[in-house]
Scaffold this motif. Sequence first.
Motif, mmCIF file in Angstrom:
data_model
loop_
_atom_site.group_PDB
_atom_site.id
_atom_site.type_symbol
_atom_site.label_atom_id
_atom_site.label_comp_id
_atom_site.label_asym_id
_atom_site.label_seq_id
_atom_site.Cartn_x
_atom_site.Cartn_y
_atom_site.Cartn_z
ATOM 1 N N GLU A 50 18.537 -26.978 -20.625
ATOM 2 C CA GLU A 50 18.734 -26.061 -21.677
ATOM 3 C C GLU A 50 19.712 -25.000 -21.165
ATOM 4 O OE1 GLU A 50 17.932 -26.841 -24.789
ATOM 5 O OE2 GLU A 50 17.131 -28.846 -24.126
ATOM 6 N N ARG A 51 20.909 -25.079 -21.193
ATOM 7 C CA ARG A 51 21.773 -24.166 -20.799
ATOM 8 C C ARG A 51 23.170 -24.552 -21.403
ATOM 9 N NH1 ARG A 51 21.362 -24.904 -14.231
ATOM 10 N NH2 ARG A 51 19.153 -25.088 -14.955
ATOM 11 N N ASP A 52 24.146 -23.657 -21.277
ATOM 12 C CA ASP A 52 25.309 -23.998 -21.868
ATOM 13 C C ASP A 52 26.079 -24.808 -20.680
ATOM 14 O OD1 ASP A 52 27.805 -24.097 -23.210
ATOM 15 O OD2 ASP A 52 28.462 -22.107 -22.439
ATOM 16 N N GLY A 53 26.803 -25.981 -21.120
ATOM 17 C CA GLY A 53 27.345 -26.773 -19.935
ATOM 18 C C GLY A 53 26.575 -28.247 -20.195
ATOM 19 N N TYR A 54 27.037 -29.163 -19.304
ATOM 20 C CA TYR A 54 26.770 -30.499 -19.292
ATOM 21 C C TYR A 54 25.819 -30.809 -18.196
ATOM 22 C CZ TYR A 54 30.959 -30.450 -22.145
ATOM 23 O OH TYR A 54 31.877 -30.449 -23.404
ATOM 24 N N PHE A 55 24.724 -30.208 -18.098
ATOM 25 C CA PHE A 55 23.846 -30.128 -17.015
ATOM 26 C C PHE A 55 22.602 -31.119 -17.303
ATOM 27 C CE2 PHE A 55 25.941 -26.120 -16.495
ATOM 28 C CZ PHE A 55 26.322 -26.034 -15.216
ATOM 29 N N ALA A 56 22.086 -31.787 -16.498
ATOM 30 C CA ALA A 56 21.107 -32.688 -16.422
ATOM 31 C C ALA A 56 20.334 -32.711 -15.102
ATOM 32 C CB ALA A 56 21.526 -33.932 -16.732
ATOM 33 N N ARG A 57 18.895 -32.836 -15.056
ATOM 34 C CA ARG A 57 18.260 -33.166 -14.051
ATOM 35 C C ARG A 57 18.380 -34.731 -13.812
ATOM 36 N NH1 ARG A 57 15.883 -30.717 -10.903
ATOM 37 N NH2 ARG A 57 15.598 -28.951 -12.203
ATOM 38 N N PRO A 58 18.693 -35.018 -12.330
ATOM 39 C CA PRO A 58 19.061 -36.456 -11.908
ATOM 40 C C PRO A 58 17.754 -37.295 -12.373
ATOM 41 C CG PRO A 58 19.500 -34.872 -9.999
ATOM 42 C CD PRO A 58 18.779 -34.133 -11.186
ATOM 43 N N ALA A 59 18.002 -38.416 -12.548
ATOM 44 C CA ALA A 59 16.881 -39.564 -12.919
ATOM 45 C C ALA A 59 16.732 -40.489 -11.873
ATOM 46 C CB ALA A 59 17.331 -40.127 -14.389
ATOM 47 N N VAL A 60 15.418 -40.644 -11.729
ATOM 48 C CA VAL A 60 14.975 -41.712 -10.694
ATOM 49 C C VAL A 60 14.048 -42.633 -11.508
ATOM 50 C CG1 VAL A 60 13.700 -42.391 -8.692
ATOM 51 C CG2 VAL A 60 15.219 -40.395 -8.754
ATOM 52 N N VAL A 61 14.704 -44.028 -11.601
ATOM 53 C CA VAL A 61 13.682 -44.811 -12.324
ATOM 54 C C VAL A 61 13.225 -45.916 -11.543
ATOM 55 C CG1 VAL A 61 13.892 -46.551 -14.335
ATOM 56 C CG2 VAL A 61 15.531 -44.546 -14.348
ATOM 57 N N SER A 62 12.010 -46.019 -11.490
ATOM 58 C CA SER A 62 11.213 -47.043 -10.779
ATOM 59 C C SER A 62 10.609 -48.305 -11.499
ATOM 60 C CB SER A 62 10.184 -46.534 -9.715
ATOM 61 O OG SER A 62 9.207 -45.635 -10.585
ATOM 62 N N SER A 63 10.191 -49.378 -10.807
ATOM 63 C CA SER A 63 9.604 -50.381 -11.387
ATOM 64 C C SER A 63 10.708 -51.394 -12.115
ATOM 65 C CB SER A 63 8.599 -50.158 -12.218
ATOM 66 O OG SER A 63 8.970 -49.300 -13.444
ATOM 67 N N VAL A 64 11.893 -51.345 -11.764
ATOM 68 C CA VAL A 64 12.917 -51.868 -12.243
ATOM 69 C C VAL A 64 13.132 -53.048 -11.267
ATOM 70 C CG1 VAL A 64 15.444 -51.752 -12.998
ATOM 71 C CG2 VAL A 64 13.886 -49.663 -13.224
ATOM 72 N N PRO A 65 13.374 -54.219 -11.911
ATOM 73 C CA PRO A 65 13.550 -55.542 -11.295
ATOM 74 C C PRO A 65 14.927 -55.399 -10.600
ATOM 75 C CG PRO A 65 12.664 -56.297 -13.312
ATOM 76 C CD PRO A 65 12.823 -54.678 -13.279
ATOM 77 N N ALA A 66 15.019 -55.769 -9.303
ATOM 78 C CA ALA A 66 16.267 -55.808 -8.623
ATOM 79 C C ALA A 66 17.867 -56.357 -9.386
ATOM 80 C CB ALA A 66 16.277 -56.421 -7.097
ATOM 81 N N ASP A 67 17.439 -57.261 -10.133
ATOM 82 C CA ASP A 67 18.463 -57.965 -10.837
ATOM 83 C C ASP A 67 18.538 -57.555 -12.442
ATOM 84 O OD1 ASP A 67 16.157 -59.194 -12.077
ATOM 85 O OD2 ASP A 67 16.702 -61.180 -11.673
ATOM 86 N N HIS A 68 17.742 -56.585 -12.709
ATOM 87 C CA HIS A 68 17.886 -55.989 -13.977
ATOM 88 C C HIS A 68 19.538 -55.460 -14.092
ATOM 89 C CE1 HIS A 68 17.326 -53.405 -17.497
ATOM 90 N NE2 HIS A 68 15.971 -54.183 -17.769
ATOM 91 N N GLU A 69 19.869 -55.344 -15.405
ATOM 92 C CA GLU A 69 21.231 -54.796 -15.855
ATOM 93 C C GLU A 69 21.106 -53.174 -15.253
ATOM 94 O OE1 GLU A 69 24.142 -54.088 -19.475
ATOM 95 O OE2 GLU A 69 22.028 -54.434 -19.760
ATOM 96 N N LEU A 70 20.088 -52.435 -15.432
ATOM 97 C CA LEU A 70 20.005 -51.126 -14.811
ATOM 98 C C LEU A 70 20.568 -51.097 -13.438
ATOM 99 C CD1 LEU A 70 17.112 -49.551 -16.927
ATOM 100 C CD2 LEU A 70 19.444 -49.160 -17.335
ATOM 101 N N SER A 71 20.034 -51.850 -12.713
ATOM 102 C CA SER A 71 20.136 -51.991 -11.186
ATOM 103 C C SER A 71 21.514 -52.607 -10.778
ATOM 104 C CB SER A 71 18.838 -52.889 -10.654
ATOM 105 O OG SER A 71 17.523 -52.086 -10.836
ATOM 106 N N THR A 72 22.207 -53.298 -11.560
ATOM 107 C CA THR A 72 23.361 -53.915 -11.248
ATOM 108 C C THR A 72 24.672 -53.487 -11.872
ATOM 109 O OG1 THR A 72 22.901 -55.707 -13.067
ATOM 110 C CG2 THR A 72 22.198 -56.184 -10.709
#
Length: 510
Positions: free
Chosen positions: A375-397
């Motif tokens: 919540e501030r001026d600018g295009y700022f975001a906290r990095p995202a770490v997503v676990s429990s994702v299958p290695a062949d899932h679209e998010l991972s490839t």
Amino acid sequence: MTAVDQQAFAIGLAARRAGEPVVVPHVVGGRERFDGELITREDPSTPSVTVSGCHDAPDELVRLAVRTSRAAQREWEQVPLVKRIEQVRRGIDHVEAAVEEWAQRVALEIGKPYDAARAEATEVVEILRHYTEYAARPGAFEDERSADPSGCANDSVLRPYGVFGVITPFNYPIVQAAGPTIAALLAGNGVVVKTSHHGPWSGQAVYEMCAAMDLPTGLVNVVHGADEPGRALVASDVDGISFTGSVSVGRAIMRTFTDGPYARPVIAEMGGKNPVIVTDTADLEQAADGIVFSAFDLSGQKCSALSRVLVTPGAHDRLVELVAERIRAVVVADPSAADAFAGPLATAEALERFERLVAGSRAAGFTVHGGERLERDGYFARPAVVSSVPADHELSTTEHFLPFLTISKVDSFEEALQAANATPMGLTAGIYTGDLDEARAFLYRIEAGCVDVNVPGHATTGWWPGPQTFGGWKASGSTGTQTLGKWYWQQFARQQARKLPAELGHLLTY
């Protein structure tokens, strides 16, 4: 970095933000031009501030830039190599004097914190030094002259193609324009640089560097704009293209350049879906440090960034904990902040895409750490770490080019290696393991151009001119020969074998 350097940097950014935007010109034949519609560039840290601008180059101006460069190139290719090297090296003094000013440009247009912004200039200095050193080595451009059984004089030399177009990305707006330009010039070519409209002021720095080399007028020209000038450059009669960007665009350029009466060279460095393997025997603290740096430096907006972790069962849970702890401590801030690790995303579109990706991950039932818009001026975001994702899932490839990391549990090192290679891309890759056999197998079987084994602080990134060449295999690169090294610049020339009667051997000069 000293406190004094950082303070001066912050003061400089504040002054620039308070001033008028810098609108850079196209430069063709030494003449500044402002053809085309104006495109403005906001500061991604403070979008209400316009920091720079350029004009969208019309097709005819792009074609004029190529014709102008071609005319000047006929003079440049006649300049002896030793003289070309001398003139290109003149750029070193200019760049060294411009380091701090260039850092401000990159921070304002791209959002890089001080060290990363400053590295744009210092890496260019190293490229100038290394490429000119390589070009000066005996045999760099010609084989030793010899006589054949008939008594004829023979040699084999590298000759320039003519004019190269250089199409650059937003994330390294100076380095990725400077490297191929320097190489093309050493090989005797002319150059037309098309900058990114997200960093035109930064890209203009490369033209300024070339102006300090006292080159023939019109040999290097620069045009600006969004996508259309790049398409016009590809559609022109340019003799070769250097491209840095996405796989889809790079492959489209390659298809275009194989059409026509003959194929023309495309020297392309494209994207990556870069993995790190972490096995049960790894030092997990070291692995977590390397993962967080390589995934979230430049907010994940780099082709070499780590974007997927493949971890064996005994290390999985603890590694997820360690990475989650570290991302909570990552400082995402304005580049002027002394403790900033990462700055903003480059555009509003990138931030919106990031938010959709995180929301989709949560909706799919995966575990998400971080991922909040700040919540501030600018295009700022906290990095995202997503676990429990299958290695062949679209998010991972799929390459996302965002501060977005997936962690996938795999049954074994062998399965991890297979998953790491199960992608058409092959740019960077890493491993953390305490097993020498696994490390050895990784080095020989991983399909990537840049690989790390147990490197402290860097899981998949951290390359620098010299022996640390940079480039990709498979769809991540077009030539198999990488930037920053001794063989890169030779791609901007083609070989010619020459045979003459012995009495005319004196004509074989280079």
